[in-house]
Design a protein around this motif. Structure first.
Motif, mmCIF file in Angstrom:
data_model
loop_
_atom_site.group_PDB
_atom_site.id
_atom_site.type_symbol
_atom_site.label_atom_id
_atom_site.label_comp_id
_atom_site.label_asym_id
_atom_site.label_seq_id
_atom_site.Cartn_x
_atom_site.Cartn_y
_atom_site.Cartn_z
ATOM 1 N N THR A 1 77.834 25.083 81.432
ATOM 2 C CA THR A 1 77.349 25.369 82.788
ATOM 3 C C THR A 1 77.891 26.704 83.266
ATOM 4 O O THR A 1 77.148 27.530 83.809
ATOM 5 N N ALA A 2 79.161 26.965 83.000
ATOM 6 C CA ALA A 2 79.791 28.220 83.451
ATOM 7 C C ALA A 2 79.129 29.422 82.778
ATOM 8 O O ALA A 2 78.766 30.387 83.439
ATOM 9 N N ILE A 3 78.912 29.328 81.486
ATOM 10 C CA ILE A 3 78.358 30.490 80.780
ATOM 11 C C ILE A 3 76.896 30.694 81.157
ATOM 12 O O ILE A 3 76.441 31.825 81.320
ATOM 13 N N SER A 4 76.177 29.617 81.433
ATOM 14 C CA SER A 4 74.774 29.862 81.814
ATOM 15 C C SER A 4 74.707 30.384 83.245
ATOM 16 O O SER A 4 73.848 31.205 83.578
ATOM 17 N N LEU A 5 75.675 29.973 84.080
ATOM 18 C CA LEU A 5 75.762 30.523 85.446
ATOM 19 C C LEU A 5 76.067 32.023 85.366
ATOM 20 O O LEU A 5 75.401 32.843 85.995
ATOM 21 N N LEU A 6 77.045 32.388 84.538
ATOM 22 C CA LEU A 6 77.458 33.796 84.449
ATOM 23 C C LEU A 6 76.432 34.651 83.716
ATOM 24 O O LEU A 6 76.399 35.858 83.850
ATOM 25 N N SER A 7 75.571 33.976 82.934
ATOM 26 C CA SER A 7 74.586 34.743 82.164
ATOM 27 C C SER A 7 73.352 35.085 82.974
ATOM 28 O O SER A 7 72.467 35.786 82.487
ATOM 29 N N GLN A 8 73.256 34.537 84.192
ATOM 30 C CA GLN A 8 72.069 34.861 84.986
ATOM 31 C C GLN A 8 72.103 36.349 85.307
ATOM 32 O O GLN A 8 73.123 36.894 85.755
ATOM 33 N N ARG A 9 70.966 36.969 85.063
ATOM 34 C CA ARG A 9 70.839 38.423 85.190
ATOM 35 C C ARG A 9 71.419 38.896 86.521
ATOM 36 O O ARG A 9 71.176 38.302 87.549
ATOM 37 N N GLY B 1 76.889 38.832 86.926
ATOM 38 C CA GLY B 1 78.157 39.448 86.532
ATOM 39 C C GLY B 1 78.439 40.722 87.294
ATOM 40 O O GLY B 1 79.543 40.944 87.799
ATOM 41 N N SER C 1 75.154 38.702 78.992
ATOM 42 C CA SER C 1 74.328 37.889 79.891
ATOM 43 C C SER C 1 73.017 37.465 79.248
ATOM 44 O O SER C 1 72.249 36.709 79.841
ATOM 45 N N ILE D 1 78.364 43.544 79.975
ATOM 46 C CA ILE D 1 77.988 42.357 80.751
ATOM 47 C C ILE D 1 76.502 42.050 80.572
ATOM 48 O O ILE D 1 76.104 40.889 80.479
#
Lengths: 109, 109
Positions: free
Chosen positions: B12-20, B23, A18, A14
């Motif tokens: 948008t979803a992947i940048s939301l989930l990529s925030q440190r 996840g 990320s 993850i």
């Protein structure tokens, strides 16, 4: 899913996924190998940043970089099997986004 | 999956989930609501950082914050339906990590 202790493999995966732009680069390469210029254009990031990310993804075994000794030289990036096997992850993110993300919503970095 | 133009919802979803840490926080809350102290301990991040992340996740509609007016006050965090429906994404990341991540591998941030 007992998550009292976070599985180290999951944690590594993850944090790898990320890293900023990694998801979009992998998603983009799922449709086939692409040149540097195509990637910068579609993803919309600077050449310097993309080059840094691609080097890291190569080091992590997720992509390959192939140089075609033509004139001018042609360099293509493609997913390895390790990279391609992220397809189900990307499919699930796509599915989730279609249900839960409002098209006008920004992730407000 | 035609990806010549990246779907804005997916982006948008992947940048939301990529925030440190996002996840890991979601993964952790999939096993049920938890207190702040439990989250800081299991995930291993500072209270300040966790508090900031939880505020953002609440604003994004992924978690709820419930205050129990006891002595001392008890505050619990839980996933909303939007948050819980990320389970398939987390499952696929877990599956991928079991095959492709060497337990000693670090994602070298």
């Amino acid at each position: 899913m007992d998550t009292s202790i976070i599985c180290p493999r999951f944690e590594t995966a993850i944090s790898l996924l990320s890293q900023r732009w990694t998801g979009l680069i992998i998603y983009q390469l799922l449709s086939g190998s692409q040149r540097f210029s195509e990637l910068t254009e579609i993803i919309g990031i600077s050449g310097r940043l993309l080059s840094e990310r691609l080097k890291r993804l190569e080091a992590q075994g997720l992509i390959t970089r192939t140089v075609y000794p033509e004139t001018p030289v042609r360099i293509e990036y493609a997913l390895t099997e390790k990279g391609r096997s992220l397809q189900p992850v990307m499919d699930e993110i796509q599915n989730w986004s279609q249900v839960w993300i409002d098209p006008t919503e920004k992730s407000n970095e």
